[in-house]
Design a protein around this motif. Structure first.
Motif: not given
Lengths: 654, 195
Positions: A208-210, A265-268, A287-290, A295-299
């Motif tokens: 749960d990296i976010k 959104g952060y889930m693989s 990667g999603a966090t980076i 970009i300033g917006n979440a994936l």
């Protein structure tokens, strides 16, 4: 128990009584007693009494009542409450799986964070076990970038974890403040990479990296929190590239019933599918966090990943991050970094490159700049190659645009000019679809106009939320996949712009071309529709394969045209059926026919909207008019200040 | 061909579809989503600046439902159907939740630490129905009046407004308003007089 018809009678009389002024109700009840008997009149009277006393009854929803109750229960942890050696000082917030409080360890005189499992979960052994696992897992790790866990305790029926108290802010807060430097992003990425390297090697994945789970200390230290979802990596440690067979079975999952844990959104992708995970899943989330810092917006959950996406979103000055994002957000496990060490190596390389580029920033001839320019050139050529479906013939004429007054922007027109513009352009779109389209009335134009303006309002949107993205982003997705769509629609003798604009319409709400969450693909197919058109859902969801989904969508529409026809009118009906199902349109037309209204054009449904069922009324105002709106913006972008190529130019040869 | 050519967006939809087609496990995956909203709401209530502001409360609850049940902008296919299933789902999960809470209370092993200073917008007990009893009453009601019981399910459990409820039941909004009043009177009487 009263009889059904008796209740019908009672409720009918009760409703009639309600319509009467209060003063007349008594007489009415007397009347009922005489005609229907005492029992019935007594029932009606009881209902009237209940109606009077029930003011406020059920005026809140069940969810709200439960939340209020929960709020009362949660209040039990208050300042100065004592749990073992710990005295509560204040509430810090709620993290994954529980409430966190600042407390004083009175024995050691230090401040700690106490995390309480919500009471609701304490009765659930699985949850309790998971909570305790978090404590064990995290306490086994000794690393400066991982939050230290001191102990797990239980006092007064409440289980808690005592852990290191970190002063600082979460990465989430930091992201909301914006203005990251590239150094800062790399620094955070590196420290989390180091934490993951240690955890993964100890056989633990975080899951749960976010940004919420990353704390930034004022002294520059970055701490990874919340191993709440971690599970031992017993079955497969970091898996080598060649071995991708583990994708299928869900063996070794500690989650009950394949329960998917993590944050959309952060889930693989593999996590979203509930498959077995290894450390590469954490790398995706990182990667999603980076991506979000950059970009300033979440994936967007379910967003397209991989080269096309990164290419589209990354600004020219962000090219240094390209390899990091592409190798963390790669759909295929084999295309990602195979372990945190490889990730770290790249991050450090980029750090060095960034340092160098800063040192040489005034020298225009540095290798970096040349490399960047070369890279950009290659990208542009690459994109151009995408856009040239060289073997395709033009299949639809581009309408004659001279007929539209071509001077001013749409928003500069008067209302009546706007309506005229919509009618004319919509008619042109209809002509692009096929022969002899029905004439459009002002009412039809009104329905389309509404959607045109809704699209226009999102022209420059910064949001990445489904339905709120900028037109450019939506448009870009449709155009990236244009070659596949054109080829497929062409093969089924359907106007390719139909496919392009449906894709545009659909991706607005389903931006996932490769969705980690319930993959739907560019054309938003349901699983059963997909299966009917021969798309496999596993091991790889073929709805995410642009070639296959485009072909299936074309075949689906082709089947619909067998019912509704291939001319402009038939196609607009087919389009509607594409959205709401074959029978819904068929039935509506049959209903109209029964009323001697000759069906034929989709617009007949708009004309006789009031004779349709409520859901269908909604539908006729939405999907097909929205298609026309998307096409109007796409074909007349200059009138809306959009700097994009007309989508129909993709359907013709250069 | 399928009536529902494609789903409304969101993972919730997928889970609801799975649940409505008989996958009981889907409810286990849905429950955490509902609990998350429940907790979010509860936290907002605990935040004193919001307490007592009815208007704000309404907005908060609406927001929670919006996140759970979705965006009314979506095209209709599924919308009516989706609302109906979502309301059933909410009912199941919230009644289960209430049952779990009841067990905890009977366990009686919790330390109560009373503290002042928190004014919570809790409704009066008489008007604050016991969800478990209400669920049972609603089941009774369904035996004699299915449509009106569904109005209650959709509005009270599903958090739908009059128009949305009308859409699901394919009746006019006026009918929903009338049905709601009749159903409330019946339920109130049933719960208070035991009949």
């Amino acid at each position: 128990m009263m009889e059904d018809n008796e209740w019908e009678k009672i409720s009918g009389l009760f409703e009639r009584a309600l319509e009467l002024p209060a003063a007349e109700r008594r007489a009415f009840l007397g009347e009922i007693a005489r005609s229907e008997g005492e029992v019935i009149s007594h029932e009606v009277e009881a209902l009237l009494r209940a109606d009077q006393n029930s003011d406020g009854f059920l005026n809140s929803s069940a969810l709200n009542l439960a939340a209020q109750q929960l709020a009362v229960n949660c209040e039990q942890i208050r300042p100065n409450a004592q749990f073992g050696n710990y005295r509560i000082l204040s509430r810090l917030g709620a993290g994954g799986m529980g409430e966190v409080y600042l407390a004083l360890d009175e024995k050691l005189g230090r401040r700690v964070a106490l995390k309480f499992l919500p009471q609701l979960f304490m009765r659930d052994e699985t949850q309790l076990e998971r909570f305790e696992r978090e404590a064990r897992a995290a306490s086994a790790l000794n690393h400066p970038n991982i939050l230290t866990v001191y102990e797990i305790g239980n006092t007064g029926g409440r289980t808690y974890i005592a852990m290191e108290y970190v002063e600082g802010k979460t990465l989430r807060t930091r992201i909301s403040e914006q203005n990251f430097t590239h150094e800062e992003i790399l620094n955070i990425a590196e420290q989390i990479g180091e934490a993951l390297n240690t955890a993964h090697r100890a056989g633990l994945i975080h899951r749960d990296i976010k940004p919420e789970n990353i704390m930034l200390r004022p002294d520059g230290y970055v701490k990874l929190l919340d191993f709440g979802l971690a599970k031992p990596l017993n079955e497969s440690a970091m898996v080598p590239t060649s071995n991708r067979e583990h994708q299928g079975p869900k063996s070794g999952q500690q989650t009950r019933h394949g329960l998917i844990l993590g944050t959309p959104g952060y889930m693989s992708p593999e996590q979203a599918r509930g498959e077995a995970l290894d450390g590469r899943s954490d790398l995706w989330s990182l990667g999603a966090t980076i991506y979000e810092m950059l970009i300033g917006n979440a994936l967007v959950a379910g967003d397209a990943s991989g080269p096309a996406m990164v290419e589209m979103k990354l600004g020219d000055h962000q090219y240094l991050f390209r390899p990091i994002l592409q190798n963390t957000l790669a759909w295929e496990l084999g295309h990602r970094y195979q372990n945190a060490r490889d990730f770290l190596a790249e991050v450090r390389k980029v750090k060095v490159a960034l340092e160098r580029s800063k040192q040489k920033k005034f020298s225009a001839e540095t290798k970096n700049v040349i490399a960047a320019a070369l890279f950009l050139l290659i990208s542009v050529i690459g994109l151009m190659a995408w856009r040239e479906p060289a073997t395709l013939k033009p299949v639809s004429k581009i309408s004659n645009q001279e007929s539209v007054p071509a001077s001013s922007y749409y928003w500069e027109l008067s209302e009546s000019e706007k309506s005229a513009f919509i009618r004319e352009t919509a008619h042109n779109i209809a002509k692009m679809l096929g022969e002899n389209p029905s004439a459009l009335s002002p009412e039809h134009a009104k329905q389309i106009k509404k959607h045109v303006e809704a699209y226009m309002g999102k022209r420059n949107s910064l949001s990445t939320a489904p339905g709120n993205e900028s037109m450019k982003a939506v448009y870009a997705r449709a155009s990236v996949y244009a070659p596949f769509i054109i080829e497929a629609f062409h093969a089924h003798r359907l106007p390719p712009i139909l496919g392009l604009y449906i894709a545009m319409n659909e991706t607005e709400y389903h931006p996932c071309t490769e969705s980690p969450v319930g993959a739907k693909g560019l054309f938003s197919f349901m699983p059963q529709t997909a299966e009917r058109y021969g798309l496999r859902l596993a091991p790889e969801d073929e709805r995410c394969n642009p070639r296959k989904i485009a072909d299936a969508a074309a075949r689906y529409l082709e089947d619909l045209t067998k019912i509704y026809g291939r001319d402009a009118d038939g196609l607009s009906l087919s389009m509607m059926a594409y959205n709401c199902g074959e029978r819904c349109v068929y039935r509506a037309l049959a209903d109209l026919k029964a009323k001697n209204i000759e069906p034929g054009s989709f617009w007949v449904l708009v004309d006789y909207n009031d004779r349709l069922s409520i859901p269908l009324q909604q539908e006729t105002r939405n999907y097909t008019p929205r298609f026309f709106a998307a096409a109007i913006l796409g074909e007349y972008p200059e009138r809306f200040g959009l700097e994009i190529h007309r989508l129909s130019t993709y359907t013709t040869q250069q | 061909m399928s009536e529902l050519a494609k789903p409304a967006p969101g993972e919730l939809t997928q889970l609801l579809i799975a649940w409505s087609s008989g996958d009981a496990h889907a409810l286990d995956q849905l429950a955490p989503l509902v609990y998350a909203e429940l907790h979010r709401l509860a936290h907002r209530y605990m935040n004193r600046e919001h307490a007592g502001h009815t208007l704000q409360t309404t907005a908060l609850v609406h927001e929670a439902f919006l996140r759970l049940i979705g965006n009314p902008q979506e095209s209709w296919q599924n919308r009516a159907h989706f609302y109906a299933i979502a309301s059933q789902m909410m009912r199941r999960i919230l009644v289960d939740y209430a049952r779990a809470n009841l067990r905890a209370k009977r366990g009686g092993d919790m330390t109560r630490i009373a503290l002042e200073g928190f004014d919570l917008p809790v409704s009066e007990p008489a008007l604050n129905p016991d969800v478990i009893a209400l669920d049972a009453a609603l089941e009774k009601m369904a035996e004699i009046d299915l449509r009106r019981s569904r109005v209650v399910e959709l509005r009270f459990f599903g958090g739908l407004n009059v128009e949305e409820t009308a859409l699901v039941l394919q009746v006019s909004p006026d009918t929903v308003i009338r049905d709601w009043r009749v159903a409330k009177a019946w339920l109130f009487r049933y719960l208070n007089d035991g009949r």
